[in-house]
Write a protein that holds these residues in place. Sequence first.
Motif, short mmCIF file in Angstrom:
data_model
loop_
_atom_site.label_atom_id
_atom_site.label_comp_id
_atom_site.label_asym_id
_atom_site.label_seq_id
_atom_site.Cartn_x
_atom_site.Cartn_y
_atom_site.Cartn_z
N THR A 281 14.52 36.84 59.12
CA THR A 281 14.90 36.44 60.51
C THR A 281 14.19 37.69 61.44
OG1 THR A 281 16.53 35.47 60.19
CG2 THR A 281 16.33 35.73 62.25
N SER A 337 17.66 30.37 63.44
CA SER A 337 18.28 30.33 63.99
C SER A 337 18.77 30.69 63.07
CB SER A 337 19.03 30.58 65.01
OG SER A 337 18.73 29.39 65.47
N GLY A 416 21.25 23.97 66.94
CA GLY A 416 20.10 25.11 66.93
C GLY A 416 18.90 25.41 68.05
N GLU A 419 21.35 26.65 70.89
CA GLU A 419 21.27 27.47 70.60
C GLU A 419 20.15 29.08 71.60
OE1 GLU A 419 23.51 29.52 67.55
OE2 GLU A 419 21.63 29.66 67.74
N THR A 420 18.92 28.03 71.02
CA THR A 420 18.02 28.99 71.06
C THR A 420 17.23 28.87 72.16
OG1 THR A 420 16.09 27.28 69.12
CG2 THR A 420 17.58 29.39 68.65
N TYR A 525 23.59 31.43 55.20
CA TYR A 525 24.16 31.61 56.35
C TYR A 525 24.93 33.01 56.69
CZ TYR A 525 27.11 32.15 60.56
OH TYR A 525 27.34 32.56 62.05
#
Lengths: 531, 131, 502
Positions: A281, A337, A416, A419-420, A525
């Motif tokens: 990431t 993410s 996701g 969120e991003t 995760y």
Amino acid sequence: MTGTELPLLAMAVPAVGAILIGVFGRWPNIRELITVLTSVTLLGVVLQILPLALADDFWSTTWTAEPLVLLEMLPGIPLTLKIEPLGMIYALIASSLWILNSLYSVGYMRGNKEKHQTRFYMCFALAIASVMGIAFSGNIFTLFVFYEALSVSTYPLVAHKGTPEAVRSARVYLGILVGTSVGLLLPAIIATYYFTGNLDFQPGGVFQEALANERIVGPAIGVLFFMYMYGIGKAALMPMHKWLPAAMVAPTPVSALLHAVAVVKAGVFSVVKVIIYIFGTTSLVSTGQGEWLIYVAGATIVIASCIALFQDNLKRRLAYSTVSQLSYITIAASLLSPLGYMAAAIHIAAHAFGKITLFFAAGSIYTAAHKTNISQLDGIGRKMPWTMGAFAIGSLSMIGVPPTAGFISKWYLLSGAWETGYTFVIVVVLLSTLLNAGYFLPIVWRAFFRAPPEETHHASMSHADGNFGDPHDHGHGHKDHGHDDHGDHGEAPLPIVFALTCTAAGTVLLFFFPDIALGLAEQIYRGLPLP
Amino acid sequence: MTELLGIYNYWIYVVLMMIGFYGVIAKKNLIKQAIALGLFQTGIFLFYISMAVVDGGTAPIWTTIGDGSIKALGPYDNPLPHVLILTAIVVSVSVLAVALAIIINIKWKYGTIEYDEITAMDRASGGGDDD
Amino acid sequence: MIDIQANLPALIVVIPLLGGVLATFTGRGILPWAWASLVTGATFALTLRMMATLLQSGAPYISYELGNWPRWWGIEYRVDLLNAFILLVVAGVGFITTLYARESVNDEIAKDRHHVFYAVWILAITGLLGITITGDAFNVYVLLEISSLTVYALIAMGKDRDRRALTASLRYLILGSVGASFILLGIGYLMMVTGTLNMEDMHNQLMRLANLDTNRTVLVAFAFLLVGLSIKMALYPLHMWLPKAYTYAPSAVSALLAATATKVGVYMAFRFLFGIFGVGFSFYAMPSHLILLAMASLGIVFSSLAAIRQNNAKSLLAYSSVGQIGYIVAGFSLANPDGVAGSIVHIFNHAVTKGGMFLALGAVAYRVGGTDISHLRGLAKRMPLTCGALALGGLGLIGMPLTAGFISKWYLVKGAMGSGMWGLVVVVLFGSLLALVYVWKLIEAMYFGEPTGRSAEAKEAPLSMLIPIWILVALSIYFGVDATFTGETATRAAAGLLGGTP
């Protein structure tokens, strides 16, 4: 026992199975019994590995243990196998669906009197062995080796019929897959080795150090990222998707294997794996080089859906649906993410169950009614209630309607995206949901609610086709008579119906009991380095 | 001027070689090609021999002189290239022999030793492959 | 009694030399073949022992002075890791193809000439071994001509099947002789400058020249040698002799040539460019690396394209060989460790892969009577093992992982990246894709075609052919799966070359 040698066993089982199939090729019953037994054994082995991958202390014990070195291929570059949660999901799906696919294959291959069945089952088992190699690969080099092995071992399956059209399509299939992997993926891997000296999968990626001491710069990361994403042709990112519709000439069990279990999943699995464990990431976010993928994947989703809308051939429509669904996984991973990664992991599973159901249904229709086009399917649901019922469930999963597995992955994907803050992704997902509904629901509606066409009864079709039992009765006359002779037909042979019912049930069960998939996704995760 | 003329045998070697080379490329008759090849190689012999020359040198003969020691009679040419070129001459003769043997076989099989005719016959019989 | 261990380097050449001459007296029947197998087998055993001796001694090289003449007067044989490796390849492939040759030669060459065939055959191998082992520049020329002359004769023996073998052979003879003459000239000029024929002395003398980079004689020598060597190793566009020669030669000869002859040409280039002129002169003072890289790249692309157009499987493989030489030349012209190692590894990998494929085609010719693509159609059902070998070899040519070809490609691409030659990376990979196309032409014909004529009732090849074919194919797979031996040997040999010792 740490269990690190279990992946080798998972590879060895189908490989040995392939040899035994070859040895007993002359006796179809033994040969097919071996296929089924091998697949069951494989699932047993994979289930042995599962607790290791789910364990709370996975990242501190199993992951840090020495990887299993198969052999040292080049000085300093070994082939290694390692247990990893994302690979675990892939291996689990492949091994469990292989059992059903084997049963289905028996029904289908016998029902359609296909030739070269021994070669078929052997290559199938070899493909699964390659899949296990991909799923448990410890470094990108190992992944590449088995990725190519998968391309080569599935080639005879695609070209199975040996007709000029099949050979030509198989040429496209292999040309694109090998072309992209040798032309882009291989140099990308060698360049990665050249810049970092490290090809191991590791959370956070391998480029951190090289970036820190400026051995590699942002734009170079961008170029490499591009080469990886397009080099993995199996992920069918447009415009490298042509092989998927081309591969439709293959017998249906192969299509099911290619589209749901092994090949396309090998593609998106590799994409996700490369994003998480090679680039990481941080490298991608800090250089900002990965963002284009969101838009390309988004475009692929929408364009492929639009193409699917206009396909009359059922398998081709499913193929374009696959192209679109695969990019769901790619787009989810490219959000960079944790929720996106989870969505990608779960969608690998959800799509597998849904899509294999749809293909099984298509094959079932072909076997029983010898129909390949959607326009011929009017009223077929009344004759083949099980098949079309399963088809409906699979369609719902593709659209993402509860209670099917597709809903869960779509949920995580939207979370996701939220969120991003990528509104683009939300728009794409909503648009494609509409499109999915637009090309799947009419089929279901047609099958159940339109009146069957006027039946033309041929005298030559005197034998009753309406039985479940003896598959040998089917297929008589398939070669001789061509389309629409099967005005009077019932369900497909029992193994076929059994297999597609199971996968349809799996699609629903995955919605109610997603624990294992979610657990593995969360495990990924947990392994990520803290930001 | 003397520099150019003084090394006249090198000029001859180059001229000989080029005549041979031209023949190999331009002649359509296989025997002529083989002869040209021989000429080409002969040029090289001359080159080797020329390079062995020492000013005022004679044959490398050593003999016993008055006090019983063995000495050369005077400055002598480098014998090594001469020895080498003997080998090369043998090689060249062998090449010519093999070439002629093949050409004889060609004559038997094709009935001609003209390159153009042979090519035409090969094309007519159709191998299907091209260069 | 001769001390084998002490005279090992000499015996590697002397035994096949005598064996070849004696083979002319073996008469008819099976005896010539048996004798050839014995001689090549013994030679192979000697090269194995040579390699073992070298590895055990730990010395950089083993020197042997013929007739005990000091090396600056006499001829020195010198074995280091590089040529021990090449010797092993040449003798090994020579032995395996000899084993294979029996049925194939029975079929393709008139019965009353077998003893001559095997005599010439052994002498060809002798010449190739001699070039590889010697440390004397003029000796290289002599042995080069021995191997060339015998090879011309071997190719011409294909005349019983197809008279075009004769024209192909004569064409090779003329081009080959011109090439060899250029090499002879180059050696002559070098001798004028250095006054010696010993390779190491030559190198030392050259290094002592103050004006090495501008010395006209040295430049002329370099130019002659470069062109001569390019002809000998069939570097594009000086490859014109190769395709027809390989196509019309007897099957066993094609395999031997493809596996060894051009490879030894490349080895000579190693010795002259790296050993005598030195890396600094050959690749930095001269722009030769650019010329070589350009020719190699053109060769990879154009001869692969030509291979795609061929309708005869043998000439398809022959054009493919020209392309593969391109990889080898491109590798060493990079003059960096990975590139040179890739070049050396590919010499071996290509020898076993292409050798195996030519042998398999020989088996096809034996059973079906020809090697056109139309002969191959549907043959996989009738000759599964032969076709399987061809298919696996083909995967090796493409450079699929788990085959030896992949290993070479890995080193070459890494080497090209190391020198920043990104264009070469593209060329190498593009070449792989072209290889995919021409190999698939064979595979589709074999596995999905419909057999016609003799292909329809062909039987599997005899065991005496299958075993040698599969030995080579198995080697190409084995060294693709575990390349630590070839990889490390090549890396060490490359380090030796780049270090400048001849």
